[in-house]
Design an enzyme around this catalytic site. Structure first.
Site, PDB file in Angstrom:
ATOM      1  N   TYR A  14       0.821  -1.222   0.000  1.00 55.39           N
ATOM      2  CA  TYR A  14       0.000   0.000   0.000  1.00 55.39           C
ATOM      3  C   TYR A  14       0.854   1.270   0.000  1.00 55.39           C
ATOM      4  CZ  TYR A  14      -4.098  -2.895   0.365  1.00 55.39           C
ATOM      5  OH  TYR A  14      -5.076  -3.821   0.082  1.00 55.39           O
TER       6      TYR A  14
ATOM      7  N   VAL B 296      -9.724   3.171  -4.641  1.00 52.61           N
ATOM      8  CA  VAL B 296      -9.143   3.748  -3.421  1.00 52.61           C
ATOM      9  C   VAL B 296      -8.216   4.910  -3.766  1.00 52.61           C
ATOM     10  CG1 VAL B 296      -9.371   1.595  -2.102  1.00 52.61           C
ATOM     11  CG2 VAL B 296      -7.296   1.982  -3.451  1.00 52.61           C
TER      12      VAL B 296
ATOM     13  N   CYS C  36      -7.179   2.138  18.616  1.00 49.19           N
ATOM     14  CA  CYS C  36      -8.213   3.089  19.095  1.00 49.19           C
ATOM     15  C   CYS C  36      -9.262   3.381  18.036  1.00 49.19           C
ATOM     16  CB  CYS C  36      -7.552   4.403  19.526  1.00 49.19           C
ATOM     17  SG  CYS C  36      -6.877   5.372  18.154  1.00 49.19           S
TER      18      CYS C  36
ATOM     19  N   GLN D 273     -15.439   1.961  -6.168  1.00 45.35           N
ATOM     20  CA  GLN D 273     -14.684   0.845  -5.573  1.00 45.35           C
ATOM     21  C   GLN D 273     -13.205   1.241  -5.482  1.00 45.35           C
ATOM     22  OE1 GLN D 273     -16.208  -3.223  -7.215  1.00 45.35           O
ATOM     23  NE2 GLN D 273     -16.507  -1.712  -8.838  1.00 45.35           N
TER      24      GLN D 273
ATOM     25  N   LEU E 197     -14.723  -1.067 -21.095  1.00 42.56           N
ATOM     26  CA  LEU E 197     -13.920  -1.416 -22.273  1.00 42.56           C
ATOM     27  C   LEU E 197     -14.491  -2.649 -22.968  1.00 42.56           C
ATOM     28  CD1 LEU E 197     -11.383  -0.309 -23.627  1.00 42.56           C
ATOM     29  CD2 LEU E 197     -10.023  -1.956 -22.340  1.00 42.56           C
TER      30      LEU E 197
ATOM     31  N   CYS F 297      -3.756   7.886  19.626  1.00 44.29           N
ATOM     32  CA  CYS F 297      -3.561   7.207  20.933  1.00 44.29           C
ATOM     33  C   CYS F 297      -2.095   7.021  21.271  1.00 44.29           C
ATOM     34  CB  CYS F 297      -4.277   5.847  20.921  1.00 44.29           C
ATOM     35  SG  CYS F 297      -3.529   4.610  19.847  1.00 44.29           S
TER      36      CYS F 297
ATOM     37  N   HIS G 285     -14.657   0.912  -0.799  1.00 44.99           N
ATOM     38  CA  HIS G 285     -13.527   0.032  -0.464  1.00 44.99           C
ATOM     39  C   HIS G 285     -12.428   0.778   0.268  1.00 44.99           C
ATOM     40  CE1 HIS G 285     -14.652  -3.075  -3.813  1.00 44.99           C
ATOM     41  NE2 HIS G 285     -15.504  -3.074  -2.793  1.00 44.99           N
TER      42      HIS G 285
HETATM   43  N1  APR Z   1     -11.897   2.309 -19.926  1.00 51.20           N
HETATM   44  C1  APR Z   1     -12.975   1.619 -19.477  1.00 51.20           C
HETATM   45  N2  APR Z   1     -12.901   0.394 -18.902  1.00 51.20           N
HETATM   46  C2  APR Z   1     -11.666  -0.143 -18.770  1.00 51.20           C
HETATM   47  C3  APR Z   1     -10.490   0.507 -19.215  1.00 51.20           C
HETATM   48  C4  APR Z   1     -10.646   1.785 -19.808  1.00 51.20           C
HETATM   49  N3  APR Z   1      -9.594   2.487 -20.259  1.00 51.20           N
HETATM   50  N4  APR Z   1      -9.426  -0.304 -18.948  1.00 51.20           N
HETATM   51  C5  APR Z   1      -9.921  -1.404 -18.367  1.00 51.20           C
HETATM   52  N5  APR Z   1     -11.261  -1.320 -18.263  1.00 51.20           N
HETATM   53  C6  APR Z   1     -12.199  -2.280 -17.677  1.00 51.20           C
HETATM   54  C7  APR Z   1     -11.763  -3.729 -17.805  1.00 51.20           C
HETATM   55  O1  APR Z   1     -12.234  -4.277 -19.023  1.00 51.20           O
HETATM   56  C8  APR Z   1     -12.456  -4.358 -16.588  1.00 51.20           C
HETATM   57  O2  APR Z   1     -13.773  -4.770 -16.934  1.00 51.20           O
HETATM   58  O3  APR Z   1     -12.250  -2.008 -16.283  1.00 51.20           O
HETATM   59  C9  APR Z   1     -12.552  -3.206 -15.574  1.00 51.20           C
HETATM   60  C10 APR Z   1     -11.566  -3.339 -14.424  1.00 51.20           C
HETATM   61  O4  APR Z   1     -11.906  -4.498 -13.713  1.00 51.20           O
HETATM   62  P1  APR Z   1     -11.035  -4.913 -12.427  1.00 51.20           P
HETATM   63  O5  APR Z   1      -9.589  -4.844 -12.756  1.00 51.20           O
HETATM   64  O6  APR Z   1     -11.605  -6.190 -11.918  1.00 51.20           O
HETATM   65  O7  APR Z   1     -11.304  -3.744 -11.372  1.00 51.20           O
HETATM   66  P2  APR Z   1     -12.588  -3.537 -10.472  1.00 51.20           P
HETATM   67  O8  APR Z   1     -13.825  -4.013 -11.160  1.00 51.20           O
HETATM   68  O9  APR Z   1     -12.566  -2.139 -10.002  1.00 51.20           O
HETATM   69  O10 APR Z   1     -12.282  -4.501  -9.210  1.00 51.20           O
HETATM   70  C11 APR Z   1     -13.211  -4.464  -8.136  1.00 51.20           C
HETATM   71  O11 APR Z   1     -11.701  -5.847  -6.851  1.00 51.20           O
HETATM   72  O12 APR Z   1      -9.537  -6.310  -6.276  1.00 51.20           O
HETATM   73  C12 APR Z   1     -10.691  -5.732  -5.846  1.00 51.20           C
HETATM   74  O13 APR Z   1     -10.929  -4.042  -4.243  1.00 51.20           O
HETATM   75  C13 APR Z   1     -10.510  -4.271  -5.566  1.00 51.20           C
HETATM   76  O14 APR Z   1     -12.040  -2.444  -5.920  1.00 51.20           O
HETATM   77  C14 APR Z   1     -11.442  -3.581  -6.535  1.00 51.20           C
HETATM   78  C15 APR Z   1     -12.466  -4.649  -6.847  1.00 51.20           C
END
Ligand code: APR
Length: 264
Positions: free
Chosen positions: A82, A121, A148, A119, A230, A167, A137
């Site tokens: 992180y 961060v 604390c 979702q 996408l 704390c 998230h």
């Molecule tokens: N424009 C639009 N969509 C996009 C782009 C872009 N330039 N690039 C990627 N994507 C799409 C991908 O096709 C995919 O469907 O964004 C999505 C990203 O999916 P993930 O990587 O799974 O991310 P997310 O859905 O936010 O994950 C949810 O999983 O790991 C945990 O806590 C983490 O908040 C996260 C949660």
């Protein structure tokens, strides 16, 4: 059903005329909007997604860095993960893109209610001007003390030795991130807002992770549901409409069409 772009002319009848976008209950008023975003909206700002081929989970295991058990087993490794992602946000090259800016404009100009649930961060929505925003998230730039329970804004590296400013105790500082197996934040408010919304838009999320992936099923049948991504997500079949493309292109275009309908 995948649209090539939303259009009122011969397209979606609900968009004819002024903003009177009719939701599923036939109410002639600007619907309340709930937007859900995921890592895809930040991809063109330079932040990796999680499940794409070059994503975070292609290089690391969730069990090693994003679960309470991981933190109990090897807190230094979790802090390292992180700390690197928090430091990346300070890079001048990482900035809100046109999709973040378009959502902030929609929030400012939409005549109905508006809530952005992310979702993500990262802080790109805030830096893009969004205010009615919930981080379900958690946030990279916040930390929480297990001793604390005080939570606060934080930009420096965190370690097991870091003393809690509230704390004074050390050994209990953790990123204020919701890990797998933990309850996301703001769920009561999100559920109440979903019950009222007439337009639900999901942007840049793969539909893999619940409860966020289940929001569309909660509102389907009484709200208009649109996926801007996408590619089709895991829950694409629940959406009324979809526009596939890069967020920095499809989100501003969609927002412009919505606002044109309400002449704001
Ligand atoms: N424009 C639009 N969509 C996009 C782009 C872009 N330039 N690039 C990627 N994507 C799409 C991908 O096709 C995919 O469907 O964004 C999505 C990203 O999916 P993930 O990587 O799974 O991310 P997310 O859905 O936010 O994950 C949810 O999983 O790991 C945990 O806590 C983490 O908040 C996260 C949660």
């Amino acid at each position: 059903m995948t649209g090539q772009g939303l259009s009122s002319a011969g397209g979606d009848p609900r968009l004819d005329g002024p903003v009177r976008v009719r939701d599923k209950t036939g109410m002639a008023e600007p619907p309340d909007i709930v937007v859900l975003t995921g890592a895809g909206i930040s991809r063109e700002s330079g932040l990796a997604t999680f499940r794409d081929a070059d994503g975070v989970w292609a290089k690391l295991r969730i069990e090693d860095v994003a679960a309470p058990e991981a933190f109990a087993r090897d807190p230094a490794r979790v802090h390292e993960f992180y700390n690197a992602r928090r430091a990346q946000l300070a890079d001048a090259a990482i900035a809100p893109n046109a999709a973040h800016l378009a959502l902030a404009e929609l929030e400012r100009r939409w005549p109905g209610g508006f809530l952005l649930v992310t979702q993500n961060v990262d802080d790109l929505h805030e830096r893009g001007g969004s205010r009615r925003l919930l981080h379900m998230h958690g946030e990279l730039r916040r930390v929480r003390c297990l001793r604390c329970d005080a939570a606060q804004a934080w930009d420096a590296p965190l370690s097991v030795q870091t003393a809690c400013p509230a704390c004074g105790l050390s050994g209990g500082m953790r990123p204020d991130i919701v890990w797998f197996g933990e309850m996301p934040y703001h769920m009561d408010r999100i559920a109440a807002t979903l019950r009222r919304c007439g337009l639900f838009i999901a942007i840049g999320t793969s539909g893999h992770v619940y409860p966020a992936a289940g929001f569309v099923a909660e509102v389907a049948g009484r709200a208009r549901t649109v996926e801007l991504n996408l590619e089709p997500s895991e829950v694409a079949s629940h959406f009324d409409e979809a526009v596939h493309g890069k967020a920095s292109e499809v989100v501003p275009a969609f927002v412009a069409q919505l606002l044109a309908q309400c002449r704001r």
